[in-house]
Design a protein around this motif. Structure first.
Motif, PDB file in Angstrom:
ATOM      1  N   GLU A  45      44.982  49.481  37.443  1.00  0.00           N
ATOM      2  CA  GLU A  45      44.453  48.165  36.885  1.00  0.00           C
ATOM      3  C   GLU A  45      44.248  47.165  38.018  1.00  0.00           C
ATOM      4  OE1 GLU A  45      42.586  48.152  34.406  1.00  0.00           O
ATOM      5  OE2 GLU A  45      43.132  49.899  33.063  1.00  0.00           O
ATOM      6  N   GLU A  46      45.571  47.096  38.633  1.00  0.00           N
ATOM      7  CA  GLU A  46      45.907  46.230  39.636  1.00  0.00           C
ATOM      8  C   GLU A  46      44.975  46.348  40.805  1.00  0.00           C
ATOM      9  OE1 GLU A  46      49.670  43.820  41.488  1.00  0.00           O
ATOM     10  OE2 GLU A  46      49.966  45.873  41.226  1.00  0.00           O
ATOM     11  N   LEU A  47      44.899  47.391  41.387  1.00  0.00           N
ATOM     12  CA  LEU A  47      43.915  47.965  42.566  1.00  0.00           C
ATOM     13  C   LEU A  47      42.624  47.639  42.049  1.00  0.00           C
ATOM     14  CD1 LEU A  47      43.743  49.265  45.354  1.00  0.00           C
ATOM     15  CD2 LEU A  47      43.409  51.459  43.955  1.00  0.00           C
ATOM     16  N   ILE A  48      42.146  48.012  40.792  1.00  0.00           N
ATOM     17  CA  ILE A  48      40.875  47.649  40.421  1.00  0.00           C
ATOM     18  C   ILE A  48      40.460  46.190  40.609  1.00  0.00           C
ATOM     19  CG2 ILE A  48      39.130  47.433  38.618  1.00  0.00           C
ATOM     20  CD1 ILE A  48      40.215  50.185  37.688  1.00  0.00           C
ATOM     21  N   ILE A  49      41.457  45.308  39.808  1.00  0.00           N
ATOM     22  CA  ILE A  49      41.431  43.684  39.940  1.00  0.00           C
ATOM     23  C   ILE A  49      41.114  43.375  41.575  1.00  0.00           C
ATOM     24  CG2 ILE A  49      42.618  41.552  39.444  1.00  0.00           C
ATOM     25  CD1 ILE A  49      43.656  43.169  37.058  1.00  0.00           C
ATOM     26  N   LYS A  50      42.212  43.847  42.229  1.00  0.00           N
ATOM     27  CA  LYS A  50      41.963  43.293  43.593  1.00  0.00           C
ATOM     28  C   LYS A  50      40.785  43.556  44.519  1.00  0.00           C
ATOM     29  CE  LYS A  50      46.849  43.808  44.590  1.00  0.00           C
ATOM     30  NZ  LYS A  50      47.986  44.281  45.390  1.00  0.00           N
ATOM     31  N   LYS A  51      40.260  45.106  44.188  1.00  0.00           N
ATOM     32  CA  LYS A  51      38.845  45.389  44.936  1.00  0.00           C
ATOM     33  C   LYS A  51      37.783  44.416  44.235  1.00  0.00           C
ATOM     34  CE  LYS A  51      40.064  50.160  46.107  1.00  0.00           C
ATOM     35  NZ  LYS A  51      39.490  51.517  45.756  1.00  0.00           N
ATOM     36  N   MET A  52      37.799  44.353  42.987  1.00  0.00           N
ATOM     37  CA  MET A  52      36.558  43.625  42.322  1.00  0.00           C
ATOM     38  C   MET A  52      36.534  42.061  42.961  1.00  0.00           C
ATOM     39  SD  MET A  52      34.499  45.310  40.917  1.00  0.00           S
ATOM     40  CE  MET A  52      34.717  47.007  41.450  1.00  0.00           C
ATOM     41  N   LYS A  53      37.883  41.650  43.158  1.00  0.00           N
ATOM     42  CA  LYS A  53      37.961  40.105  43.434  1.00  0.00           C
ATOM     43  C   LYS A  53      37.660  40.076  44.985  1.00  0.00           C
ATOM     44  CE  LYS A  53      41.624  38.103  40.691  1.00  0.00           C
ATOM     45  NZ  LYS A  53      43.030  37.642  40.921  1.00  0.00           N
ATOM     46  N   THR A  54      37.938  41.190  45.767  1.00  0.00           N
ATOM     47  CA  THR A  54      37.274  41.237  47.309  1.00  0.00           C
ATOM     48  C   THR A  54      35.684  41.333  47.316  1.00  0.00           C
ATOM     49  OG1 THR A  54      39.347  42.206  47.951  1.00  0.00           O
ATOM     50  CG2 THR A  54      37.515  42.377  49.272  1.00  0.00           C
ATOM     51  N   TYR A  55      35.181  42.240  46.543  1.00  0.00           N
ATOM     52  CA  TYR A  55      33.851  42.352  46.397  1.00  0.00           C
ATOM     53  C   TYR A  55      32.966  41.144  45.950  1.00  0.00           C
ATOM     54  CZ  TYR A  55      35.120  47.356  46.624  1.00  0.00           C
ATOM     55  OH  TYR A  55      35.571  48.568  46.873  1.00  0.00           O
ATOM     56  N   SER A  56      33.842  40.556  44.983  1.00  0.00           N
ATOM     57  CA  SER A  56      33.054  39.188  44.332  1.00  0.00           C
ATOM     58  C   SER A  56      32.875  38.027  45.511  1.00  0.00           C
ATOM     59  CB  SER A  56      33.794  38.533  43.078  1.00  0.00           C
ATOM     60  OG  SER A  56      33.210  37.486  42.777  1.00  0.00           O
ATOM     61  N   SER A  57      34.063  38.017  46.261  1.00  0.00           N
ATOM     62  CA  SER A  57      34.104  37.123  47.332  1.00  0.00           C
ATOM     63  C   SER A  57      33.263  37.366  48.307  1.00  0.00           C
ATOM     64  CB  SER A  57      35.400  36.893  47.947  1.00  0.00           C
ATOM     65  OG  SER A  57      35.946  37.949  48.613  1.00  0.00           O
ATOM     66  N   GLN A  58      32.596  38.645  48.716  1.00  0.00           N
ATOM     67  CA  GLN A  58      31.638  38.985  49.944  1.00  0.00           C
ATOM     68  C   GLN A  58      30.229  38.809  49.430  1.00  0.00           C
ATOM     69  OE1 GLN A  58      33.257  42.743  51.361  1.00  0.00           O
ATOM     70  NE2 GLN A  58      35.266  41.718  51.894  1.00  0.00           N
ATOM     71  N   LEU A  59      30.146  38.668  48.022  1.00  0.00           N
ATOM     72  CA  LEU A  59      28.647  38.940  47.432  1.00  0.00           C
ATOM     73  C   LEU A  59      28.027  37.616  47.807  1.00  0.00           C
ATOM     74  CD1 LEU A  59      29.150  41.302  44.622  1.00  0.00           C
ATOM     75  CD2 LEU A  59      27.962  41.747  46.657  1.00  0.00           C
ATOM     76  N   SER A  60      26.674  37.668  47.859  1.00  0.00           N
ATOM     77  CA  SER A  60      25.895  36.597  47.756  1.00  0.00           C
ATOM     78  C   SER A  60      24.953  36.462  46.561  1.00  0.00           C
ATOM     79  CB  SER A  60      24.906  36.114  48.930  1.00  0.00           C
ATOM     80  OG  SER A  60      24.166  37.483  49.127  1.00  0.00           O
ATOM     81  N   ASP A  61      24.827  37.719  45.864  1.00  0.00           N
ATOM     82  CA  ASP A  61      24.123  37.674  44.650  1.00  0.00           C
ATOM     83  C   ASP A  61      24.760  37.159  43.419  1.00  0.00           C
ATOM     84  OD1 ASP A  61      22.645  38.449  42.518  1.00  0.00           O
ATOM     85  OD2 ASP A  61      21.739  40.363  43.401  1.00  0.00           O
ATOM     86  N   PRO A  62      24.487  35.845  42.900  1.00  0.00           N
ATOM     87  CA  PRO A  62      24.893  35.754  41.769  1.00  0.00           C
ATOM     88  C   PRO A  62      25.317  36.658  40.566  1.00  0.00           C
ATOM     89  CG  PRO A  62      23.152  34.307  42.029  1.00  0.00           C
ATOM     90  CD  PRO A  62      22.881  35.256  42.852  1.00  0.00           C
ATOM     91  N   GLN A  63      24.282  37.565  40.438  1.00  0.00           N
ATOM     92  CA  GLN A  63      24.350  38.302  39.318  1.00  0.00           C
ATOM     93  C   GLN A  63      25.453  39.326  39.524  1.00  0.00           C
ATOM     94  OE1 GLN A  63      20.181  39.561  38.862  1.00  0.00           O
ATOM     95  NE2 GLN A  63      20.097  38.858  36.675  1.00  0.00           N
TER      96      GLN A  63
END
Length: 93
Positions: free
Chosen positions: A51-69
């Protein structure tokens, strides 16, 4: 680590029992009603790590995305897995 099918079923039913044995609305006053084996505790520990790994990965992905959706989607996944992590952790305390 490979867990036997019966152990996973036992773990699943132990977690269900933990959730179902609390009839009070105030979950801060809950008491343990199940003793978990070392193997089951290890499985929960492994799941906490996942769960912790998924949280970290998704936070990283979110910070790198430009598409708001897509950013919103990642943030929702983070929130969902944070709830999973907190729920598992609370049952170990």
């Amino acid at each position: 680590m490979r867990i036997k099918k019966n152990s996973l079923y036992r773990l699943f039913f132990c977690i269900l029992e933990i959730f179902s044995c609390h009839t009070d609305v105030d979950f801060k006053k809950k008491e343990r009603c199940v003793m978990l084996t070392a193997e089951e505790l290890k499985a929960i520990e492994d799941q906490l790590g996942a769960e912790e790994l998924i949280i970290k990965k998704m936070k990283t992905y979110s910070s790198q995305l430009s598409d708001p959706q897509l950013k919103t989607c990642c943030d929702q996944i983070v929130a969902q897995h944070k709830k999973h992590f907190d729920t598992l952790l609370n049952h170990l305390q």
